[in-house]
Design a protein around this motif. Structure first.
Motif, short mmCIF file in Angstrom:
data_model
loop_
_atom_site.label_atom_id
_atom_site.label_comp_id
_atom_site.label_asym_id
_atom_site.label_seq_id
_atom_site.Cartn_x
_atom_site.Cartn_y
_atom_site.Cartn_z
N PRO A 221 0.87 -1.27 -0.05
CA PRO A 221 -0.14 0.10 -0.09
C PRO A 221 0.80 1.30 -0.02
O PRO A 221 2.13 1.37 0.27
CB PRO A 221 -0.83 -0.15 1.29
N VAL A 222 0.21 2.37 -0.29
CA VAL A 222 0.67 3.81 -0.16
C VAL A 222 -0.14 4.42 0.74
O VAL A 222 -1.47 4.44 0.45
CB VAL A 222 1.23 4.23 -1.42
N HIS A 223 0.23 5.33 1.91
CA HIS A 223 -0.67 6.18 2.35
C HIS A 223 -0.19 7.23 2.60
O HIS A 223 1.41 7.51 3.20
CB HIS A 223 -0.84 5.31 3.89
N TRP A 224 -0.88 8.34 2.47
CA TRP A 224 -0.37 9.64 2.15
C TRP A 224 -0.40 10.59 3.72
O TRP A 224 0.16 11.32 3.80
CB TRP A 224 -0.92 10.31 1.31
N ALA A 225 -1.38 10.12 4.73
CA ALA A 225 -1.39 10.87 5.75
C ALA A 225 -1.04 10.13 6.94
O ALA A 225 -0.19 10.47 7.50
CB ALA A 225 -3.04 11.02 5.94
#
Length: 354
Positions: A221-225
């Motif tokens: 995954p990628v998570h920005w927050a």
């Protein structure tokens, strides 16, 4: 544009159909879900998320129209000869979050109510517009690690610049209950997690949860927050809904057991990042170690672990300004290049605390 788009929607229940493009090991091929009403020919339909490009969206619209072909006459509804009496029309669009691959095509559903969380607007301030993304692709040097990465993963979609930008016209905080011609829909705010303004869509009578990018399947995954604890908490909230089927933001549909495995991955990665931070490991060094020790080598895009580490370092260091999304993407691209060429990884993005 030559993309592996679905030839049909996958039926999860008689009233819930999923658009599941084959996006393994790439960016932007997001899932969408169509919820139709219980009564033949009502025309009521809700769409969870919209595709990245106009061409992808027109393909999806054709598949949505096909859901109603012949249905009205089979169930006793008068049809004027073209099947239109039974064809569902999208009256409501729900954006699970503000990333472009889930919201760029909002404007191709004219007249629809577009719903997101109040906090989604915070992420939209950082998300590149379609025109800005088109400019980034056009201006990227393919001889650099970042330029090659952008061309490979985003250049394949063609022209983003002609997509109209339409933001949500209805927002909420907490929870919001909707009804799609007898189908109960619960919108539940779970952000900040993947972005500042995430929501999940719970269809309690259908046994389905649409998770947006709180969940990825078969890719890292990628998570920005973040922080990752918040992502884990959002996973637990999904499981609390007791779903039979979970639609992630990307990848094949998931079972509750798959969601628990993903939540464990997030929690274990969080622990590894916290240990590295406590030991004073520089962010690029720790990110390289995480990628080298990849716990799921069959998952695509392991370089995204560099973004997860950077986001967690920001939280641990008390950084509060908006993350530089393009900078974080460049950071990950350096590690993708490193895996191929054996050269040193990219520089630390601004504000990463590394």
């Amino acid at each position: 544009m030559n993309l592996p788009l679905p030839h049909a929607l996958r039926s999860l229940t008689p009233n819930v159909h999923a658009w599941l493009p084959d996006g393994h090991a790439t960016w932007g091929m997001a899932n969408c879900v169509v919820v139709t009403g219980r009564h033949a020919g009502s025309g009521a339909a809700l769409l969870v998320d919209t595709p990245y490009t106009a061409d992808m969206t027109r393909h999806l619209q054709q598949l949505i129209a096909a859901l109603g072909e012949g249905k009205g006459t089979r169930e006793g509804k008068r049809d004027d000869g073209d099947g239109s009496a039974a064809r569902p029309g999208i009256r409501t669009v729900v954006n699970t979050h503000g990333n472009g691959d889930h919201s760029y095509s909002n404007g191709l559903f004219p007249g629809a109510e577009i719903i997101a969380t109040d906090a989604n607007s915070e992420h939209l301030c950082a998300e590149p517009s379609p025109a800005a993304l088109a400019g980034l692709i056009a201006g990227s040097d393919p001889d650099t690690a970042f330029g090659a990465y952008v061309k490979r993963h985003f250049g394949r979609y063609g022209d983003f610049g002609d997509v109209p930008v339409v933001r949500p016209n209805r927002t909420f905080s907490g929870e919001l209950d909707l009804d799609v011609d007898g189908v109960a829909v619960r919108l539940i705010e779970v952000g900040p997690a993947h972005t500042a303004g995430d929501l999940i869509v719970h269809l309690p009578e259908e046994g389905v949860v649409c998770a947006g990018d709180v969940l990825f399947n078969e890719d890292h995954p990628v998570h920005w927050a973040g922080p990752l604890e918040a992502v884990h908490r959002a996973c637990v909230r999904i499981l609390d809904c007791a779903p039979r089927v979970v639609v992630p933001g990307h990848g094949p549909v998931m079972t509750p057991a798959d969601v628990r495995r993903y939540a464990d991955y997030v929690w274990d990665l969080r622990a590894a990042v916290h240990r590295g931070h406590a030991a004073g490991r520089p962010l690029p060094v720790l990110a390289a170690e995480l990628i080298a020790e990849d716990p799921y080598p069959r998952w695509g895009l392991p370089e995204r672990m560099a973004v997860l580490a950077a986001i967690e370092y920001r939280a641990l260091d008390g950084v509060t300004e908006r993350p530089d999304l393009v900078g974080l993407l460049a950071f990950a691209a350096g590690f993708a290049h490193d895996r191929v060429s054996g050269t040193a990884a990219g520089s630390v993005p601004a504000g990463s605390g590394g």
